[in-house]
Design a protein around this motif. Sequence first.
Motif, mmCIF file in Angstrom:
data_model
loop_
_atom_site.group_PDB
_atom_site.id
_atom_site.type_symbol
_atom_site.label_atom_id
_atom_site.label_comp_id
_atom_site.label_asym_id
_atom_site.label_seq_id
_atom_site.Cartn_x
_atom_site.Cartn_y
_atom_site.Cartn_z
ATOM 1 N N ALA A 194 -10.836 -0.824 -0.931
ATOM 2 C CA ALA A 194 -9.730 -1.770 -1.083
ATOM 3 C C ALA A 194 -9.493 -2.043 -2.558
ATOM 4 C CB ALA A 194 -10.045 -3.066 -0.342
ATOM 5 N N THR A 195 -8.229 -2.143 -2.956
ATOM 6 C CA THR A 195 -7.889 -2.419 -4.352
ATOM 7 C C THR A 195 -7.171 -3.759 -4.507
ATOM 8 O OG1 THR A 195 -5.816 -1.180 -4.118
ATOM 9 C CG2 THR A 195 -7.754 0.020 -4.925
ATOM 10 N N SER A 196 -7.058 -4.514 -3.420
ATOM 11 C CA SER A 196 -6.437 -5.841 -3.508
ATOM 12 C C SER A 196 -6.988 -6.719 -2.394
ATOM 13 C CB SER A 196 -4.916 -5.749 -3.381
ATOM 14 O OG SER A 196 -4.544 -5.494 -2.033
ATOM 15 N N TRP A 197 -6.830 -8.032 -2.563
ATOM 16 C CA TRP A 197 -7.148 -8.950 -1.477
ATOM 17 C C TRP A 197 -6.028 -8.895 -0.437
ATOM 18 C CZ3 TRP A 197 -11.782 -11.092 -1.048
ATOM 19 C CH2 TRP A 197 -12.550 -11.260 -2.189
ATOM 20 N N PRO A 198 -6.355 -9.114 0.832
ATOM 21 C CA PRO A 198 -5.272 -9.196 1.827
ATOM 22 C C PRO A 198 -4.331 -10.354 1.497
ATOM 23 C CG PRO A 198 -7.424 -8.987 2.900
ATOM 24 C CD PRO A 198 -7.693 -9.258 1.448
ATOM 25 N N LYS A 199 -3.041 -10.114 1.680
ATOM 26 C CA LYS A 199 -2.030 -11.133 1.402
ATOM 27 C C LYS A 199 -1.055 -11.198 2.574
ATOM 28 C CE LYS A 199 1.645 -12.323 -1.883
ATOM 29 N NZ LYS A 199 2.384 -11.877 -3.096
ATOM 30 N N ALA A 200 -0.848 -12.403 3.085
ATOM 31 C CA ALA A 200 0.110 -12.593 4.187
ATOM 32 C C ALA A 200 1.506 -12.674 3.597
ATOM 33 C CB ALA A 200 -0.232 -13.846 4.981
ATOM 34 N N ALA A 201 2.104 -11.524 3.334
ATOM 35 C CA ALA A 201 3.344 -11.454 2.557
ATOM 36 C C ALA A 201 4.600 -11.383 3.421
ATOM 37 C CB ALA A 201 3.299 -10.235 1.639
ATOM 38 N N TYR A 202 4.446 -11.216 4.737
ATOM 39 C CA TYR A 202 5.619 -11.069 5.585
ATOM 40 C C TYR A 202 6.097 -12.430 6.089
ATOM 41 C CZ TYR A 202 4.169 -6.197 5.530
ATOM 42 O OH TYR A 202 3.809 -4.938 5.114
ATOM 43 N N PRO A 203 7.392 -12.566 6.423
ATOM 44 C CA PRO A 203 7.906 -13.847 6.902
ATOM 45 C C PRO A 203 7.125 -14.353 8.111
ATOM 46 C CG PRO A 203 9.723 -12.351 6.447
ATOM 47 C CD PRO A 203 8.459 -11.545 6.321
ATOM 48 N N ARG A 204 6.931 -15.654 8.146
ATOM 49 C CA ARG A 204 6.131 -16.257 9.212
ATOM 50 C C ARG A 204 6.853 -16.241 10.551
ATOM 51 N NH1 ARG A 204 2.646 -21.748 8.455
ATOM 52 N NH2 ARG A 204 1.820 -21.931 10.572
ATOM 53 N N THR A 205 8.174 -16.367 10.529
ATOM 54 C CA THR A 205 8.950 -16.359 11.766
ATOM 55 C C THR A 205 9.911 -15.169 11.773
ATOM 56 O OG1 THR A 205 10.599 -17.838 10.772
ATOM 57 C CG2 THR A 205 8.819 -18.857 12.047
ATOM 58 N N PHE A 206 10.255 -14.731 12.965
ATOM 59 C CA PHE A 206 11.124 -13.569 13.118
ATOM 60 C C PHE A 206 12.574 -13.969 12.877
ATOM 61 C CE2 PHE A 206 13.816 -10.895 15.911
ATOM 62 C CZ PHE A 206 13.568 -9.673 15.310
ATOM 63 N N ASP A 207 13.268 -13.223 12.037
ATOM 64 C CA ASP A 207 14.680 -13.429 11.745
ATOM 65 C C ASP A 207 15.430 -12.174 12.170
ATOM 66 O OD1 ASP A 207 17.232 -13.600 10.585
ATOM 67 O OD2 ASP A 207 16.505 -14.792 8.897
#
Length: 372
Positions: free
Chosen positions: A203-216
């Motif tokens: 792994a070369t980065s920490w996991p990041k929750a980068a996607y929108p939380r709700t569906f659009d």
Amino acid sequence: MSVNLSEATMPSTVSESDEIIRTSTVTRFVDRLLAEGEIDPRLAVALRSVREAVQERNSDGPFLSVLLRTQGQRIEPFKDALLCLAAQSSQDFEVIVIDHDADIAGAAAVREAIANQAESFRSRVRVLEVSGGNRGKPLNVGIKAARGQYVAVFDDDDLLFGNWVAEFKNVAATSQGRLLRSLVAVQTVLPETWRHREAGFRATSWPKAAYPRTFDQIAHFEVNYSPFMSWAFPSSVFGTYGLAFDEELTVCEDWDMILRGSTLCGVDQVDALTAVYRRWEGGVSSYTAHSRESWDWSEARVVRKLNESTLLLAPGATVAIRSLLSDKGARLELNYLANSSAWKLARPIRGAVRVARIARRIAGKIARRVRR
């Protein structure tokens, strides 16, 4: 909007006291028509038959059928994928490993990894061999073999948290025929060679929750904001509505099915972080194995098919579309202003103002240094 990884312990969106059953977009449309007082009785009978057909549930098989695609090229991540599935807090699922064009060595390594699993897990794993075709072909083969009430796709180089199946199942209890979407983090990884010349990675980065939380829904018409393993599709999408993955697409097969399924069925949000999408830096991935032209062609095909279809949009879509049109009007007015004669004639004045601002900043810095 992004969410922090610290929200990985977020509770499911369904509480034990929640008894509201959320039905599919098609069912809501049928109910709306049936509520009309002057509806033709013959049409009403036909609509009730439609409603009954789309609400049927497959209750004979497990809750979830997991389609695990592999080409046998990344055996260590494949072993991780099996470990993630074996460690699920809910074991109400089957696994269909789809060997798509693996060479002899890769196919043997896949089967050896499965053979090394505990019997309680191994007994629920089947292997299908698929030759040729694009990325959608192995998925269609897997769909035909699936026995679950829901179907999810999990590629062999990603990771699942132990709550992945359980969170889908919790929300499905009050969701009738709707797609389920959970939260997924993203992490970059790099191929490397381990000891004994094994093909490994780091792994070369920490996991990041980068996607929108709700569906659009509207935003997803532009680009896919939801990795494949964040979805669970009700089996009715394939068995009742007859949808299938587009085997002509070289990529974007996930985006295509997400858009077609979500407009028909609607989406329920699973408000919990359940997986990690691994973005590979170097090595072979869908981004490197296909040309920019291939991506552009596939994207255009997805958009063209939608444009030629009649779409059912979820509640709230009208307000979202009006907001987008309002923004478009503002952009047009700004463009008109920027190209107007007055704006062009005032260009020297704007330039002089910018120069004056820069001069004031420089003068201020000099004055502060002199005072020192």
